[in-house]
Design a protein around this motif. Structure first.
Motif, PDB file in Angstrom:
ATOM      1  N   UNK A 144     108.539  25.307 -58.933  1.00  0.00           N
ATOM      2  CA  UNK A 144     107.550  24.240 -58.784  1.00  0.00           C
ATOM      3  C   UNK A 144     108.229  22.876 -58.807  1.00  0.00           C
ATOM      4  N   UNK A 145     109.121  22.648 -59.756  1.00  0.00           N
ATOM      5  CA  UNK A 145     109.814  21.362 -59.862  1.00  0.00           C
ATOM      6  C   UNK A 145     110.720  21.132 -58.651  1.00  0.00           C
ATOM      7  N   UNK A 146     111.438  22.177 -58.233  1.00  0.00           N
ATOM      8  CA  UNK A 146     112.326  22.040 -57.079  1.00  0.00           C
ATOM      9  C   UNK A 146     111.550  21.718 -55.810  1.00  0.00           C
ATOM     10  N   UNK A 147     110.398  22.331 -55.632  1.00  0.00           N
ATOM     11  CA  UNK A 147     109.618  22.138 -54.410  1.00  0.00           C
ATOM     12  C   UNK A 147     108.912  20.793 -54.367  1.00  0.00           C
ATOM     13  N   UNK A 148     108.387  20.351 -55.508  1.00  0.00           N
ATOM     14  CA  UNK A 148     107.584  19.131 -55.517  1.00  0.00           C
ATOM     15  C   UNK A 148     108.396  17.872 -55.824  1.00  0.00           C
ATOM     16  N   UNK A 149     109.489  18.018 -56.543  1.00  0.00           N
ATOM     17  CA  UNK A 149     110.276  16.838 -56.934  1.00  0.00           C
ATOM     18  C   UNK A 149     111.665  16.856 -56.316  1.00  0.00           C
ATOM     19  N   UNK A 280     108.572   7.440 -67.275  1.00  0.00           N
ATOM     20  CA  UNK A 280     107.533   7.392 -66.249  1.00  0.00           C
ATOM     21  C   UNK A 280     108.085   7.960 -64.946  1.00  0.00           C
ATOM     22  N   UNK A 281     107.291   7.915 -63.906  1.00  0.00           N
ATOM     23  CA  UNK A 281     107.752   8.316 -62.582  1.00  0.00           C
ATOM     24  C   UNK A 281     108.059   9.800 -62.484  1.00  0.00           C
ATOM     25  N   UNK A 282     109.032  10.140 -61.660  1.00  0.00           N
ATOM     26  CA  UNK A 282     109.373  11.537 -61.406  1.00  0.00           C
ATOM     27  C   UNK A 282     109.913  12.267 -62.630  1.00  0.00           C
ATOM     28  N   UNK A 331      97.924  17.134 -61.771  1.00  0.00           N
ATOM     29  CA  UNK A 331      99.110  16.482 -62.358  1.00  0.00           C
ATOM     30  C   UNK A 331      99.799  15.565 -61.346  1.00  0.00           C
ATOM     31  N   UNK A 332      99.801  15.966 -60.089  1.00  0.00           N
ATOM     32  CA  UNK A 332     100.378  15.093 -59.063  1.00  0.00           C
ATOM     33  C   UNK A 332      99.558  13.809 -58.929  1.00  0.00           C
ATOM     34  N   UNK A 333      98.259  13.935 -59.009  1.00  0.00           N
ATOM     35  CA  UNK A 333      97.384  12.763 -58.905  1.00  0.00           C
ATOM     36  C   UNK A 333      97.535  11.835 -60.104  1.00  0.00           C
ATOM     37  N   UNK A 334      97.692  12.420 -61.298  1.00  0.00           N
ATOM     38  CA  UNK A 334      97.760  11.619 -62.519  1.00  0.00           C
ATOM     39  C   UNK A 334      99.145  11.003 -62.771  1.00  0.00           C
ATOM     40  N   UNK A 335     100.208  11.754 -62.455  1.00  0.00           N
ATOM     41  CA  UNK A 335     101.532  11.343 -62.896  1.00  0.00           C
ATOM     42  C   UNK A 335     102.549  11.077 -61.788  1.00  0.00           C
ATOM     43  N   UNK A 336     102.181  11.310 -60.532  1.00  0.00           N
ATOM     44  CA  UNK A 336     103.128  10.982 -59.462  1.00  0.00           C
ATOM     45  C   UNK A 336     103.298   9.473 -59.337  1.00  0.00           C
ATOM     46  N   UNK A 337     104.533   8.993 -59.117  1.00  0.00           N
ATOM     47  CA  UNK A 337     104.750   7.544 -58.958  1.00  0.00           C
ATOM     48  C   UNK A 337     104.158   7.065 -57.632  1.00  0.00           C
TER      49      UNK A 337
END
Length: 337
Positions: A144-149, A280-282, A331-337
């Motif tokens: 999940x982390x590798x694919x999204x970040x 914060x951020x990624x 989580x992407x909506x809340x914490x993505x930069x």
């Protein structure tokens, strides 16, 4: 239009997660039951360590990266507090109902007095606590982390898993299982410190740390990276195989409460708190995604080995694996930069 949709990272992630897990689920119904065991051993001893070394190549280890495992331990503590509070609340409610129905004499009631037909037996409490603290931060969290970040922040996930989840499972998880389980052989298990320091992921992290800037020929570098991504795919297939072997689902209400705390409340509370420490951020997103992983299949293994509530453990793993698809966009909506 279709190509644009397929280029979306979350769409690609879902296609991979659902597709490869579904393939694993089908294979799990056809292949011998021992397949999952041998595949798991390969990933544990060779696959995951190789992937850690590969994805650490060229990664910058500096700044406040070490807050990742600290956040992992905080998440375990916060989850345990919420879990303990909820169980005490439910047990108190059962006690009040038992007194009201005359099943317990109110003149002689004690805090530790057993409740007739309680839904919160010692093994159930143990499984509830264990599922709360042990997430699938490697076989599922890494992809999940590798694919999204991307690999740039993969090390944050590695540190979270290696220095928080794994010691938490084999340390605190061992103590919870031994204290709450019904299996008298639990005390004869292997020393948890031996398990922690014998974890190949810990040693591969150390090797990868010193190996990350060593130059390699392009062919070797590409082969290493291709092998690592193949390991990620195998890990997802293995999850599908394991899900196919879980059996009948029961105890939905307790499982849903456990997952709500584990996969929503704890990441939201701790993830928000990281902001006050400058994370914060990624980097914060990488930590939050690890916190939000569903309970690991190891919780079922511990439940069987130590006499905990297997039905609750199975329900939390199965429902959590499906629920992850619904929580990732949040989580992407809340914490993505």
């Amino acid at each position: 239009m279709i190509l644009t949709i397929l280029e979306n990272p979350i769409v690609r992630l879902y296609i991979n997660l659902i597709g490869w897990a579904l393939l694993g689920f089908i294979l799990g119904k056809k292949l011998p039951a021992s397949t999952s065991k041998y595949l798991g051993q390969f990933l544990y001893w060779i696959g995951v360590p190789l992937g850690i070394i590969a994805f650490m190549r060229g990664v910058d280890i500096s700044g406040y990266i070490w807050i990742s495992p600290i956040a992992g331990w905080v998440a375990i503590l916060v989850g345990a507090i919420f879990a303990r509070f909820w169980m005490e609340l439910e047990i108190s409610d059962e006690r009040i109902k038992a007194i009201a129905s005359g099943m317990v004499d109110p003149r002689h009631v004690k805090p530790d007095q057993p409740i007739p037909e309680t839904a919160w037996t010692q093994p159930t409490q143990g499984s509830f606590l264990l599922a709360m603290m042990v997430g699938n931060t490697s076989y599922l969290g890494f992809p999940v982390v590798l694919s999204l970040i991307g690999p740039e922040y993969f090390l944050w996930a590695v540190l979270y898993n290696t220095l928080a989840t794994s010691p938490g499972l084999h340390g605190i998880g061992y103590m919870i299982s031994a204290n709450y389980g019904n299996n008298p052989l639990a005390q004869r298990r292997k020393n948890p410190l031996q398990i922690i320091f014998g974890n190949p992921a810990l040693w591969s992290f150390g090797f990868g740390f010193f190996f990350r800037h060593v130059p390699l020929p392009d062919l070797a570098e590409n082969a290493l990276r291709t092998s690592a991504w193949s390991i990620v795919t195998l890990a997802i297939i293995m999850i599908g195989i394991q899900l196919s072997q879980l059996g009948k689902l029961q105890k939905f209400s307790q499982a849903l409460i456990c997952l709500a705390i584990k996969m929503i409340v704890v990441p939201l509370v701790v993830g928000t708190g990281l902001m006050f420490f400058g994370v914060t951020g990624l980097p914060r997103l990488a930590i939050v995604l690890q916190m939000a992983m569903p309970p690991s299949i190891a919780t079922v293994i511990y439940a069987i080995a130590y006499g905990l509530d297997k039905d609750l453990s199975v329900a939390t793993v199965a429902l959590g694996s499906v629920g992850l698809l619904m929580t990732i966009p949040m989580w992407l909506w809340l914490f993505s930069p």
